[in-house]
Design an enzyme around this catalytic site. Structure first.
Site, PDB file in Angstrom:
ATOM      1  CG  ASN A  10      -1.663   1.352   1.350  1.00 55.55           C
ATOM      2  OD1 ASN A  10      -1.903   2.134   0.500  1.00 55.55           O
ATOM      3  ND2 ASN A  10      -2.154   1.609   2.647  1.00 55.55           N
ATOM      4  CE  LYS A  12       0.129   3.505   4.550  1.00 55.81           C
ATOM      5  NZ  LYS A  12      -0.020   3.833   5.945  1.00 55.81           N
ATOM      6  CD  GLU A 160      -3.600  -2.488   7.294  1.00 57.65           C
ATOM      7  OE1 GLU A 160      -2.519  -2.490   6.766  1.00 57.65           O
ATOM      8  OE2 GLU A 160      -4.173  -1.278   6.990  1.00 57.65           O
TER       9      GLU A 160
HETATM   10  P1  PGA Z   1       2.617   0.210   7.771  1.00 60.71           P
HETATM   11  O1  PGA Z   1       1.331   0.426   7.030  1.00 60.71           O
HETATM   12  O2  PGA Z   1       3.347  -1.103   7.063  1.00 60.71           O
HETATM   13  O3  PGA Z   1       3.867   1.711   7.181  1.00 60.71           O
HETATM   14  O4  PGA Z   1       2.784   0.382   9.004  1.00 60.71           O
HETATM   15  C1  PGA Z   1       0.503  -0.403   6.656  1.00 60.71           C
HETATM   16  C2  PGA Z   1      -0.857   0.179   6.239  1.00 60.71           C
HETATM   17  O5  PGA Z   1      -1.096   1.153   6.436  1.00 60.71           O
HETATM   18  O6  PGA Z   1      -1.824  -0.445   5.312  1.00 60.71           O
END
Ligand code: PGA
Length: 237
Positions: A10, A12, A160
């Site tokens: 992901n 973002k 999550e």
């Molecule tokens: P992270 O994010 O691996 O940076 O903790 C996971 C997510 O938001 O799906």
């Protein structure tokens, strides 16, 4: 037989279309099983073109619940599909906390994704306050029950915990496995349940070693093709 395990990145709000193409070209020769990347809207088309003929599947991070309409700034499932997305994240905790998405909205988005032939990746998870108040089970069950009411179709669920996202502090494999068992009790047996929250090359093997954990959703560590490939290798081998 080894279990089938999924790896989703992901990104973002990182990477332009140009950067996405460079990333996909770097990643493709490094992965030997199927991997999924949820990329920004503007990078979907270019990334999907670059991923043609590889084991990389491109998806989106959000969609609007309506088929189309006067919703300035929004993007529909049909648009994502045509751009080359095969799946979409729904109800990520950043959408819920920063953009006010409710369980009901998540439910409607899930229906839309299925209607538009996108595999929904439904994200659920408790906050630190909820965990400390002993409400993890209640919160997960509520999020899943509301989201999945009357839903029929293939989907993926990602557990999550909000406190583990982007903090560097992942849930222990035991904590994750216990939460997965709660999620599993609301799902049919064929639905994969992934873990997300500070997954790194160093902790991924212990997480997916648990039979309840069917794969990982990776945020920060998916931004480097090399690091994401290391994670994929540990999960898929
Ligand atoms: P992270 O994010 O691996 O940076 O903790 C996971 C997510 O938001 O799906």
């Amino acid at each position: 037989m080894a279990k089938h395990v999924l790896v989703i990145g992901n990104w973002k709000m990182y990477k332009t279309a140009h950067e996405a193409v460079q990333y996909v070209r770097a990643l493709a020769p490094l992965v030997h099983g199927e991997v999924f990347l949820a990329v920004p809207f503007t990078a979907i088309h270019a990334a999907a073109e670059a991923a043609r003929g590889t084991k990389i599947r491109i998806g989106a991070q959000n969609l609007h619940e309506a088929a189309e309409g006067a919703f300035t700034g929004e993007v529909s499932g049909m648009m994502l599909k045509e751009a080359g997305a095969s799946f979409v994240l729904i109800g990520h905790s950043e959408r819920r906390t920063l953009f006010g998405e409710t369980d009901e909205m998540v439910h409607r988005k899930l229906l839309r994704a299925l209607q538009d032939d996108l595999i929904p990746v439904l994200c659920v998870g408790e906050t630190l306050e909820e965990r400390e108040a002993g409400q993890t089970e209640k919160v997960l069950k509520r999020q899943l029950k509301v989201a999945l009411k009357g839903v029929v179709g293939k989907l993926i669920v990602a557990y999550e915990p909000v406190w583990a996202i982007g903090t560097g502090q992942s849930a222990t494999p035991e904590m994750a496995a216990a939460a997965h068992a709660i999620c599993r009790s609301c799902l049919d047996a064929s639905t994969p349940v992934l873990y997300g929250g500070s997954v790194k090359p160093e902790n991924v093997a212990q997480l997916v070693a648990h039979k309840e954990i069917d794969g990982v959703l990776v945020g920060g560590a998916s931004l480097s093709a090399q690091t994401f490939a290391q994670i994929a290798k540990k999960v898929l081998s």
